[in-house]
Structures are given as C-alpha cells and as structure tokens.
Design an enzyme around this catalytic site. Structure first.
Site, PDB file in Angstrom:
ATOM      1  N   ASP A 174      48.621 -82.355   6.537  1.00 22.15           N
ATOM      2  CA  ASP A 174      49.298 -81.560   5.580  1.00 22.15           C
ATOM      3  C   ASP A 174      49.785 -82.485   4.854  1.00 22.15           C
ATOM      4  O   ASP A 174      50.106 -81.187   3.419  1.00 22.15           O
ATOM      5  CB  ASP A 174      50.365 -81.151   6.435  1.00 22.15           C
ATOM      6  CG  ASP A 174      51.537 -81.409   7.388  1.00 22.15           C
ATOM      7  OD1 ASP A 174      50.921 -83.217   7.897  1.00 22.15           O
ATOM      8  OD2 ASP A 174      52.861 -81.348   7.925  1.00 22.15           O
ATOM      9  N   LEU A 175      50.528 -83.273   4.677  1.00 22.61           N
ATOM     10  CA  LEU A 175      50.622 -83.624   3.109  1.00 22.61           C
ATOM     11  C   LEU A 175      50.060 -83.729   2.697  1.00 22.61           C
ATOM     12  O   LEU A 175      50.364 -83.548   1.345  1.00 22.61           O
ATOM     13  CB  LEU A 175      51.864 -85.226   3.586  1.00 22.61           C
ATOM     14  CG  LEU A 175      52.979 -85.510   4.451  1.00 22.61           C
ATOM     15  CD1 LEU A 175      53.107 -86.600   4.571  1.00 22.61           C
ATOM     16  CD2 LEU A 175      53.671 -84.592   4.708  1.00 22.61           C
TER      17      LEU A 175
ATOM     18  N   ASP B 161      57.892 -78.584   2.530  1.00 18.19           N
ATOM     19  CA  ASP B 161      57.499 -77.979   2.825  1.00 18.19           C
ATOM     20  C   ASP B 161      58.278 -77.746   4.349  1.00 18.19           C
ATOM     21  O   ASP B 161      58.482 -78.715   4.784  1.00 18.19           O
ATOM     22  CB  ASP B 161      56.615 -78.625   3.314  1.00 18.19           C
ATOM     23  CG  ASP B 161      55.337 -77.641   4.999  1.00 18.19           C
ATOM     24  OD1 ASP B 161      55.824 -76.493   5.341  1.00 18.19           O
ATOM     25  OD2 ASP B 161      54.305 -77.836   4.603  1.00 18.19           O
TER      26      ASP B 161
ATOM     27  N   GLY C  70      49.392 -76.724  12.366  1.00 19.05           N
ATOM     28  CA  GLY C  70      51.041 -76.719  12.626  1.00 19.05           C
ATOM     29  C   GLY C  70      51.616 -76.822  13.924  1.00 19.05           C
ATOM     30  O   GLY C  70      51.120 -76.323  14.874  1.00 19.05           O
TER      31      GLY C  70
ATOM     32  N   THR D  21      81.962 -68.644  15.566  1.00 23.13           N
ATOM     33  CA  THR D  21      81.848 -69.796  15.931  1.00 23.13           C
ATOM     34  C   THR D  21      80.217 -69.455  15.277  1.00 23.13           C
ATOM     35  O   THR D  21      79.334 -70.562  14.992  1.00 23.13           O
ATOM     36  CB  THR D  21      80.975 -69.727  17.403  1.00 23.13           C
ATOM     37  OG1 THR D  21      82.046 -70.170  17.498  1.00 23.13           O
ATOM     38  CG2 THR D  21      79.984 -70.965  17.670  1.00 23.13           C
TER      39      THR D  21
ATOM     40  N   ASP E  51      47.861 -71.018  10.982  1.00 22.72           N
ATOM     41  CA  ASP E  51      47.503 -70.163   9.954  1.00 22.72           C
ATOM     42  C   ASP E  51      45.911 -70.938  10.070  1.00 22.72           C
ATOM     43  O   ASP E  51      45.239 -71.632   9.205  1.00 22.72           O
ATOM     44  CB  ASP E  51      48.228 -71.269   8.725  1.00 22.72           C
ATOM     45  CG  ASP E  51      49.830 -70.961   8.528  1.00 22.72           C
ATOM     46  OD1 ASP E  51      50.132 -69.028   8.399  1.00 22.72           O
ATOM     47  OD2 ASP E  51      50.593 -72.074   9.141  1.00 22.72           O
TER      48      ASP E  51
ATOM     49  N   SER F 179      54.305 -75.478  15.385  1.00 21.63           N
ATOM     50  CA  SER F 179      54.560 -74.152  15.961  1.00 21.63           C
ATOM     51  C   SER F 179      53.545 -73.181  15.618  1.00 21.63           C
ATOM     52  O   SER F 179      53.914 -71.817  16.230  1.00 21.63           O
ATOM     53  CB  SER F 179      56.598 -73.651  14.372  1.00 21.63           C
ATOM     54  OG  SER F 179      57.290 -74.699  14.918  1.00 21.63           O
ATOM     55  N   ASN F 180      53.307 -73.021  14.528  1.00 18.76           N
ATOM     56  CA  ASN F 180      52.450 -71.866  13.835  1.00 18.76           C
ATOM     57  C   ASN F 180      50.845 -72.549  13.714  1.00 18.76           C
ATOM     58  O   ASN F 180      50.722 -73.704  12.800  1.00 18.76           O
ATOM     59  CB  ASN F 180      52.464 -71.299  13.072  1.00 18.76           C
ATOM     60  CG  ASN F 180      54.669 -70.451  13.810  1.00 18.76           C
ATOM     61  OD1 ASN F 180      53.948 -70.043  14.536  1.00 18.76           O
ATOM     62  ND2 ASN F 180      55.116 -70.868  12.951  1.00 18.76           N
TER      63      ASN F 180
ATOM     64  N   GLY G 199      50.051 -87.954   7.340  1.00 17.89           N
ATOM     65  CA  GLY G 199      49.441 -86.318   7.334  1.00 17.89           C
ATOM     66  C   GLY G 199      48.886 -85.651   6.980  1.00 17.89           C
ATOM     67  O   GLY G 199      48.567 -85.367   6.039  1.00 17.89           O
TER      68      GLY G 199
END
Length: 255
Positions: free
Chosen positions: A109-110, A129, A8, A183, A13, A10-11, A107
């Site tokens: 992943d999809l 997701d 992915g 904030t 797996d 970011s990561n 994609g």
C-alpha cells in the site's frame, strides 16, 4: 478495461479503470477466512453489475497487506480470467528507488501511494493514509525516503473501548469543543483532535527533513473525519482512490 484490487486489513477496494480513469468502485469488508470461491463470486457479481464479461478485462492488478488472502485472490482471478494477476511484490518495476534499510519489507500500500503521488501530483509529496493504520509515506525525486506508521483512528478507538471497563464505543466525529462535557464528547475530542495533532506533528517533522516543499495528499476511510481539523492537510486534497491509482500505474509499468 483493467481491474484493480487492493486488499487492506479492514476493507477490500475494487475498481475498474478505462484508460487512466476509474469508471466504477466497490468496497467490501475484509473477511480473512473467506475462500477463493467466495471472492470469485464477488468479482463475478461486480462484472455483472458493470455489464462486463471476463473477456472485457485486459488485466488484473492486485495489492495486498493481508498475506492470508493474497493466494485466495490469485486463485479466484485465475479461475475467472484464466491467468494470474499482476501482484505488487518485491522485484517489480516501480520507477521509484526504495531508500530504506530493507526495501522488501515496505508494504504494498505504501508503494502504491508514493507511485500515485509521483505520477499525479509531483516530484515531492507525502501520502497520509487513514486506514487500519495511519501511514505517512514520503517520496522525493522518485525516491521513497521512508515512512511513519501510527495506529489507525478506528483501531485506537476500539482499543480504548476494549481495554477499559467503563468507556463506551462512540461514533467518531468532532465534538463542538475540545472540552468534553460528558464521557462521549470527551472520547470524541480525544480521538478526533488527538489524531489531528498527531498528523500535524508527524508532518511538521517530515517536511523539515525534505529539500523541497511537498504536496500533501490524504486517503483512506478515516480521512474525511480527521483532515478538516488538521493544520497541514486540506479537504480538497483528499484522494479516496490514491492507492488504486498507484496500483494501476504499477500495472502499466510492468506490462
């Protein structure tokens, strides 16, 4: 034993399957400039942790939304196991009819998510997701009908910090009230409750366009932080391994 790897934005797996069950799972940060040698070392490290040898792995399945890393992982897998992995790409057998204008651009992943929905949850479902992007993938009667793609929770929070002069980075969690008294709590309210509203709004529209009542399954690193505050999604239906399961089923379909 089957090794599945999902790359992915970011990561990364990595999971080992024995039969159709995950026996172990690892997660690493995606580093887009790492070499095939570095990734081979990571995979080799997980093998040692599991007390496995290369010969124990019957096959490797790879899904990637980061093209620059796909070839690096293919080379790493060839080096370790002596043969290339199965890769989720246009032309593979999915058991799903891709009902979009350009099926080749959907994609990996999809595809994995809707295959997992079909195999494990029923003929009609929506996979939400919560990753770098927030995606809503819809499958009905083995037809991928389409998707919605929104910014991810972390992506949006970081953009808010990057593009404003005075707003700080915050821990993304739900504050006690949607009426922020400072904030930090105001940003938390906007992100958590804002994304919960986004999710419910998209799901409400998608559900109305379906003939059947869908199963709603969520996955991804931000799911546990947002799902409890939505109307449609349930914590019990979070499946952290949905994409990896879909990847495993795709591997089996293409033997």
């Amino acid at each position: 034993m089957i090794l599945t790897i999902d790359i992915g934005n970011s990561n990364i797996d990595l999971a080992y399957f024995n039969g159709n069950k995950i026996v172990s799972h690892y997660e690493f940060e995606t580093k887009k400039f790492s070499t095939s040698y570095e990734y081979a070392l990571i995979i080799e490290w997980t093998l040692k942790r599991e007390k496995l040898q290369e010969k124990d792995i019957l096959g490797v399945a790879l899904s990637s939304v980061v093209p620059s890393l796909t070839s690096a992982f293919i080379d790493a897998i060839k080096y370790l196991f002596g043969k290339p992995p199965f890769v989720v790409e246009p032309g593979i057998k999915t058991g799903i009819s891709i009902e979009t204008e350009n099926p080749k651009e959907v994609g990996a992943d999809l595809i994995c998510n809707v295959v997992a929905i079909t195999e494990e949850y029923g003929h009609c479902g929506i996979a939400v997701d919560f990753g770098t992007a927030t995606t809503f993938s819809v499958v009905e009667k083995k037809k991928f009908l389409g998707a919605a793609i929104a910014p991810g929770v972390g992506t949006s929070a970081f953009a808010l910090f990057e593009k404003t002069a005075k707003l700080p980075q915050v821990d993304i969690k739900a504050p006690e009230s949607s009426l922020g008294k400072n904030t930090i709590s105001a940003i938390q309210a906007g992100i958590v409750y804002g994304f919960a509203g986004l999710v419910d709004g998209i799901l409400e529209r998608q559900i109305k366009e379906l003939k059947y009542k869908p199963v709603l399954v969520s996955t991804g690193g931000w799911a546990k932080r947002i799902v409890p505050y939505t109307k449609y999604l349930k914590e019990k239906d979070i499946d952290p391994y949905l994409t990896l399961k879909g990847l495993y089923y795709l591997y089996l379909k293409n033997l």
